[in-house]
Scaffold this motif. Structure first.
Motif, mmCIF file in Angstrom:
data_model
loop_
_atom_site.group_PDB
_atom_site.id
_atom_site.type_symbol
_atom_site.label_atom_id
_atom_site.label_comp_id
_atom_site.label_asym_id
_atom_site.label_seq_id
_atom_site.Cartn_x
_atom_site.Cartn_y
_atom_site.Cartn_z
ATOM 1 N N SER A 21 0.845 -1.196 0.000
ATOM 2 C CA SER A 21 0.000 0.000 0.000
ATOM 3 C C SER A 21 0.881 1.248 0.000
ATOM 4 O O SER A 21 1.751 1.384 0.869
ATOM 5 C CB SER A 21 -0.902 -0.023 1.243
ATOM 6 N N THR A 22 0.658 2.128 -0.960
ATOM 7 C CA THR A 22 1.443 3.378 -0.979
ATOM 8 C C THR A 22 1.156 4.195 0.274
ATOM 9 O O THR A 22 1.990 4.974 0.731
ATOM 10 C CB THR A 22 1.096 4.241 -2.213
ATOM 11 N N GLN A 45 -0.808 -2.346 -6.201
ATOM 12 C CA GLN A 45 -0.831 -2.530 -4.755
ATOM 13 C C GLN A 45 -1.410 -3.917 -4.472
ATOM 14 O O GLN A 45 -2.449 -4.287 -5.026
ATOM 15 C CB GLN A 45 -1.706 -1.492 -4.078
ATOM 16 N N GLY A 48 -4.085 -2.696 -1.171
ATOM 17 C CA GLY A 48 -4.560 -1.318 -1.160
ATOM 18 C C GLY A 48 -5.695 -1.159 -0.157
ATOM 19 O O GLY A 48 -6.534 -2.048 -0.018
ATOM 20 N N ARG A 49 -5.684 -0.032 0.543
ATOM 21 C CA ARG A 49 -6.683 0.177 1.602
ATOM 22 C C ARG A 49 -7.648 1.284 1.226
ATOM 23 O O ARG A 49 -7.266 2.311 0.680
ATOM 24 C CB ARG A 49 -5.982 0.566 2.904
ATOM 25 N N GLY A 50 -8.918 1.064 1.545
ATOM 26 C CA GLY A 50 -9.933 2.087 1.349
ATOM 27 C C GLY A 50 -10.382 2.653 2.693
ATOM 28 O O GLY A 50 -9.825 2.302 3.733
ATOM 29 N N ARG A 51 -11.385 3.503 2.657
ATOM 30 C CA ARG A 51 -11.964 4.016 3.906
ATOM 31 C C ARG A 51 -12.677 2.884 4.631
ATOM 32 O O ARG A 51 -13.067 1.903 4.032
ATOM 33 C CB ARG A 51 -12.984 5.118 3.619
ATOM 34 N N LYS A 116 -18.151 4.627 -9.159
ATOM 35 C CA LYS A 116 -16.943 5.235 -8.578
ATOM 36 C C LYS A 116 -15.742 5.161 -9.519
ATOM 37 O O LYS A 116 -15.413 4.122 -10.053
ATOM 38 C CB LYS A 116 -16.625 4.503 -7.274
ATOM 39 N N GLY A 119 -11.269 7.164 -5.397
ATOM 40 C CA GLY A 119 -11.474 7.255 -3.961
ATOM 41 C C GLY A 119 -10.303 7.983 -3.327
ATOM 42 O O GLY A 119 -9.170 7.886 -3.816
ATOM 43 N N ILE A 138 -4.734 8.653 -3.074
ATOM 44 C CA ILE A 138 -5.659 8.794 -4.200
ATOM 45 C C ILE A 138 -5.607 7.514 -5.026
ATOM 46 O O ILE A 138 -4.525 7.074 -5.428
ATOM 47 C CB ILE A 138 -5.283 10.012 -5.074
HETATM 48 C C1 BTN Z 1 -11.933 4.942 -0.573
HETATM 49 O O1 BTN Z 1 -12.710 5.421 -1.386
HETATM 50 O O2 BTN Z 1 -12.289 4.094 0.247
HETATM 51 C C2 BTN Z 1 -10.497 5.424 -0.576
HETATM 52 C C3 BTN Z 1 -9.606 4.622 -1.482
HETATM 53 C C4 BTN Z 1 -8.167 5.073 -1.461
HETATM 54 C C5 BTN Z 1 -7.254 4.198 -2.286
HETATM 55 C C6 BTN Z 1 -5.863 4.768 -2.409
HETATM 56 S S1 BTN Z 1 -4.895 3.958 -3.638
HETATM 57 C C7 BTN Z 1 -3.455 4.763 -3.085
HETATM 58 C C8 BTN Z 1 -3.530 4.798 -1.564
HETATM 59 N N1 BTN Z 1 -2.955 3.590 -0.999
HETATM 60 C C9 BTN Z 1 -3.868 2.837 -0.388
HETATM 61 O O3 BTN Z 1 -3.652 1.743 0.168
HETATM 62 N N2 BTN Z 1 -5.077 3.440 -0.452
HETATM 63 C C10 BTN Z 1 -5.006 4.715 -1.148
#
Ligand code: BTN
Length: 253
Positions: A21-22, A45, A48-51, A116, A119, A138
């Motif tokens: 994850s960045t 990634q 990768g993590r979201g909200r 979407k 995010g 982003i």
């Molecule tokens: C969302 O809408 O839930 C937010 C998503 C965010 C994703 C970005 S991708 C780059 C950065 N690294 C992550 O692990 N997440 C954010």
């Protein structure tokens, strides 16, 4: 390498072929004291993590997965505004490059045709009275085809290529996002949140509409009135009572 016309953002770049994850990498760099405007960007990634502890699908070479470290000398209460500034900067970049205009769904979703496209995840490293760093993540779906999305995302997510019918240059987009972000960030530092609030409201889809805000302490339904000077959402319920929403998922009725 991007030929950036910025003075702060993206002057230090950590480019990664693959990372979990960045956002995680950027947190680490911020803790080590990296400069304001440091960019971490990856081709892929794996985690990768979201909200709200969701994961974020980030397949190789198709999207923009990046995190920016900002170090404004501001109190932590200002942090939510940065999500809205990022949303405006990214929306404008999509308009500039793809000539289509996305909608913003509070606080951080960019939508095209109700699905979407981007995010934004704004996280904070702070003491009680001052921000150490804002980590602005982003994630933008750029060149994915329909079949690149997992089944469960088909109704909810789309890419710029799907919506425009064209392959889009990711580097042009990154460049424009960074330039817009820096422009709006400097505008914010100079003039405060008011001009950005107006810009944000010009993209917002839910204002004036009936919505349901799902918060950790329960659901609130009513009419979305707008955002406050802090970037917080105001909802008027059917009894005329005004609620301020700091964090929620929004569903439009
Ligand atoms: C969302 O809408 O839930 C937010 C998503 C965010 C994703 C970005 S991708 C780059 C950065 N690294 C992550 O692990 N997440 C954010």
């Amino acid at each position: 390498r991007l030929g950036l016309k910025t003075t702060i953002f993206g002057k230090t770049i950590q480019y990664l072929e693959s990372t979990d994850s960045t956002q995680k990498v950027a947190h680490q760099l911020a803790q080590e004291g990296c400069p304001d405007g440091t960019l971490v960007i990856a081709e892929e990634q794996t985690n990768g993590r979201g909200r709200l502890a969701r994961n974020w699908h980030s397949p190789k070479y198709t999207g923009i997965w990046m995190s920016l470290v900002l170090r404004p000398k501001l109190p932590p209460a200002k942090a939510p505004q940065f999500t809205l500034i990022a949303a405006v900067a990214v929306a404008r970049a999509i308009e500039d490059i793809c000539e289509i205009s996305p909608d913003i769904k509070w606080p951080n979703d960019l939508l095209l045709n109700g699905k979407k496209i981007t995010g934004i995840l704004t996280e904070l490293q702070a003491d009680s009275d001052k921000i150490n760093a804002i980590i602005m993540g982003i994630g933008m779906n750029v060149n994915q085809k329909e079949q690149d999305f997992p089944k469960e995302l088909h109704n909810n997510a789309t890419s710029l290529a799907i919506e425009t019918g064209k392959e889009i240059s990711r580097s042009e987009l990154v460049k424009r996002i960074l330039e817009n972000l820096e422009k709006y960030y400097l505008l914010y530092l100079e003039k405060g949140f008011a001009p950005l609030k107006l810009l944000w409201e010009s993209y917002a889809v839910s204002l004036g509409k009936d919505i349901i805000a799902r918060t950790i302490s329960g659901n609130i339904s009513g009419k979305a009135l707008g955002i406050t000077e802090e970037g917080v959402l105001k909802i008027e319920d059917q009894n005329g009572q005004i609620h301020k929403i700091y964090s929620a998922d929004i569903e439009m009725k």
